[in-house]
Design a protein around this motif. Structure first.
Motif, short mmCIF file in Angstrom:
data_model
loop_
_atom_site.label_atom_id
_atom_site.label_comp_id
_atom_site.label_asym_id
_atom_site.label_seq_id
_atom_site.Cartn_x
_atom_site.Cartn_y
_atom_site.Cartn_z
N GLY A 90 0.81 -1.22 0.00
CA GLY A 90 0.00 0.00 0.00
C GLY A 90 0.84 1.26 0.00
O GLY A 90 0.52 2.24 -0.68
N GLY A 91 1.95 1.26 0.76
CA GLY A 91 2.81 2.42 0.81
C GLY A 91 3.47 2.72 -0.53
O GLY A 91 3.55 3.88 -0.95
N ILE A 92 3.94 1.67 -1.21
CA ILE A 92 4.59 1.86 -2.51
C ILE A 92 3.60 2.38 -3.55
O ILE A 92 3.89 3.31 -4.31
CB ILE A 92 5.24 0.55 -2.97
N LEU A 93 2.40 1.78 -3.59
CA LEU A 93 1.41 2.20 -4.58
C LEU A 93 0.84 3.59 -4.27
O LEU A 93 0.39 4.29 -5.18
CB LEU A 93 0.27 1.18 -4.63
N SER A 94 0.88 3.99 -3.00
CA SER A 94 0.31 5.28 -2.62
C SER A 94 1.16 6.46 -3.08
O SER A 94 0.62 7.55 -3.30
CB SER A 94 0.13 5.34 -1.10
N VAL A 95 2.47 6.25 -3.22
CA VAL A 95 3.36 7.38 -3.56
C VAL A 95 3.03 7.98 -4.92
O VAL A 95 2.79 9.19 -5.02
CB VAL A 95 4.83 6.94 -3.47
N PRO A 96 2.99 7.18 -6.02
CA PRO A 96 2.64 7.81 -7.31
C PRO A 96 1.22 8.37 -7.33
O PRO A 96 0.97 9.42 -7.94
CB PRO A 96 2.80 6.66 -8.32
N LEU A 97 0.28 7.68 -6.66
CA LEU A 97 -1.09 8.19 -6.62
C LEU A 97 -1.15 9.52 -5.86
O LEU A 97 -1.92 10.41 -6.22
CB LEU A 97 -2.01 7.16 -5.96
N ALA A 98 -0.35 9.65 -4.82
CA ALA A 98 -0.34 10.90 -4.05
C ALA A 98 0.18 12.05 -4.90
O ALA A 98 -0.38 13.16 -4.86
CB ALA A 98 0.51 10.73 -2.80
N PHE A 99 1.24 11.82 -5.66
CA PHE A 99 1.76 12.89 -6.51
C PHE A 99 0.76 13.25 -7.61
O PHE A 99 0.64 14.42 -8.00
CB PHE A 99 3.10 12.47 -7.13
N LEU A 100 0.03 12.24 -8.12
CA LEU A 100 -0.98 12.52 -9.14
C LEU A 100 -2.19 13.25 -8.56
O LEU A 100 -2.94 13.89 -9.31
CB LEU A 100 -1.44 11.21 -9.79
N ALA A 101 -2.39 13.15 -7.25
CA ALA A 101 -3.54 13.81 -6.61
C ALA A 101 -3.18 15.17 -6.02
O ALA A 101 -4.07 15.86 -5.52
CB ALA A 101 -4.11 12.92 -5.51
N ALA A 102 -1.91 15.54 -6.06
CA ALA A 102 -1.48 16.82 -5.50
C ALA A 102 -1.66 17.92 -6.54
O ALA A 102 -1.06 17.88 -7.61
CB ALA A 102 -0.03 16.74 -5.05
N SER A 103 -2.46 18.91 -6.21
CA SER A 103 -2.77 19.97 -7.16
C SER A 103 -1.59 20.90 -7.44
O SER A 103 -1.61 21.63 -8.43
CB SER A 103 -3.96 20.80 -6.65
N ASN A 104 -0.58 20.88 -6.58
CA ASN A 104 0.59 21.72 -6.82
C ASN A 104 1.67 21.01 -7.64
O ASN A 104 2.73 21.57 -7.90
CB ASN A 104 1.21 22.19 -5.50
N VAL A 105 1.38 19.76 -8.05
CA VAL A 105 2.33 18.98 -8.84
C VAL A 105 1.79 18.71 -10.24
O VAL A 105 2.52 18.80 -11.23
CB VAL A 105 2.67 17.65 -8.13
N VAL A 106 0.52 18.35 -10.34
CA VAL A 106 -0.10 18.02 -11.63
C VAL A 106 -1.26 18.98 -11.88
O VAL A 106 -1.71 19.68 -10.97
CB VAL A 106 -0.61 16.56 -11.63
#
Length: 267
Positions: A90-106
Motif C-alpha cells: 500500500g505504501g509503494i502504490l500510494s506514492v505515485p497516486l499521491a503525486f498525481l492527486a497533488a494539485s501543486n504537482v499536476v
C-alpha cells in the motif's frame, strides 16, 4: 477585568443558534437510540460474554506456547506478516497516486480524478475487499492484497497533504542553478517528505495489524478464522488463548510504533 473577559462579555449572544444546534442534536440522539434494538439482548448473550472472560482467565496454555502451525505464535506471526507486506504494498502504490492527486504537482483535472479514485477506494470496507480477493487467491496472499488496497486510501490522502505543504522555494532555487528533475526529487522533495511518509506508514501498519486479524473471518489468512472457529465450537479456552496472544502482540506493536514515530518527528 482582563481583555479576554471583556471580549467574552461583549461578544454577541447567539442564543437561537445554540438552541437550534441543541434541538437538532437531541433529535439525532433520539433517532439513533430508537434505531437500536435491545430485544436480542438475552441471557445467552451474557453467558457467552462470561464464557469469553472465563476463557481469557483460563486459556489453553498448550495452544498459547506451542510452535505448531495451529498454535497461537505461528498464527500471530502469519498475521504480522500479512499486515507488514500489505502495508509495504500500500505504501509503494500510494506514492505515485499521491503525486498525481497533488494539485501543486499536476494539473487540477488530473488531481481531481485521482482524488475521486482514492475516495472510491476508501469507500469500500476491507471485508468486501477480502471477499473479492479470496476469489483470486486464497489464504495469506488474499490478506496481503486486501491490506494493500485498503492502505492506499488513507496513505495516499495523507501523502497528498504532505506534498501540498512542500516548500516550493527550495525547488525554485534548485531549478535556478540547473538541477535535473531527479536531483530535485532526490535533494529537494524527498528530504521534506521522507520522515512524514515513514511516520504515516508506521501508523497505518499499526492499524493494519488489527484489520489483518479480522480478515481471517473471510478466509484471507491470519488468526481471525481460528478465533471464530473456536468461539463457534464453544472452545472458550482456545478463544481465550488467541485473544491473549493478539492483545499482547498489538500492544507491543503499538509501543514500538509510537517510539519510532516520535523519533521521526524529532529527527
Amino acid at each position: 477585568m482582563t481583555t479576554v473577559e471583556r471580549q467574552l462579555l461583549t461578544s454577541p449572544r447567539k442564543i437561537w443558534y445554540r438552541l437550534a444546534i441543541t434541538f437538532i442534536a437531541i433529535i439525532l440522539i433520539g433517532w439513533s437510540v430508537g434505531a437500536v434494538s435491545f430485544k436480542d439482548v438475552n441471557q445467552s448473550g451474557f453467558q457467552i460474554a462470561f464464557n469469553i472472560v472465563k476463557g481469557i482467565v483460563h486459556p489453553d496454555l498448550d495452544l498459547l506456547f506451542n510452535v505448531s502451525k495451529q498454535s497461537v505464535p505461528y498464527l500471530l506471526v502469519q498475521t504480522l506478516a500479512i499486515a507488514f507486506l500489505g502495508t509495504i504494498v500500500g505504501g509503494i502504490l500510494s506514492v505515485p497516486l499521491a503525486f498525481l492527486a497533488a494539485s501543486n504537482v499536476v494539473p487540477r483535472p488530473v488531481a481531481w480524478l485521482t482524488r475521486l479514485l482514492l475516495i472510491v477506494i476508501r469507500t469500500i470496507p476491507e471485508l468486501v475487499y477480502g471477499l473479492m480477493f479470496i476469489k483470486v487467491a486464497t489464504g495469506p496472499l488474499a490478506g496481503v492484497l486486501t491490506i494493500g488496497i485498503v492502505s492506499i486510501g488513507m496513505l495516499a490522502k495523507l501523502y497528498v497533504d504532505a506534498i501540498e505543504e512542500l516548500d516550493v522555494k527550495v525547488l525554485e532555487s534548485m531549478t535556478s542553478i540547473g538541477c535535473t528533475t531527479f536531483e530535485k526529487i532526490r535533494y529537494g522533495i524527498m528530504p521534506q517528505l521522507l520522515s512524514v511518509f515513514l511516520s504515516v506508514t508506521i501508523y497505518r501498519f499499526d492499524m493494519n495489524m488489527r484489520e489483518a486479524s479480522i480478515l481471517g473471518l473471510v478466509g484471507a489468512g491470519g488468526i481471525g478464522a481460528p478465533l471464530i472457529f473456536a468461539m463457534n465450537s464453544y472452545k472458550w479456552d482456545q478463544a481465550g488463548s488467541i485473544l491473549i496472544g493478539l492483545v499482547i502482540l498489538i500492544l507491543l506493536i503499538e509501543l514500538v510504533s509510537n517510539k519510532m514515530r516520535a523519533r521521526l518527528v524529532k529527527g
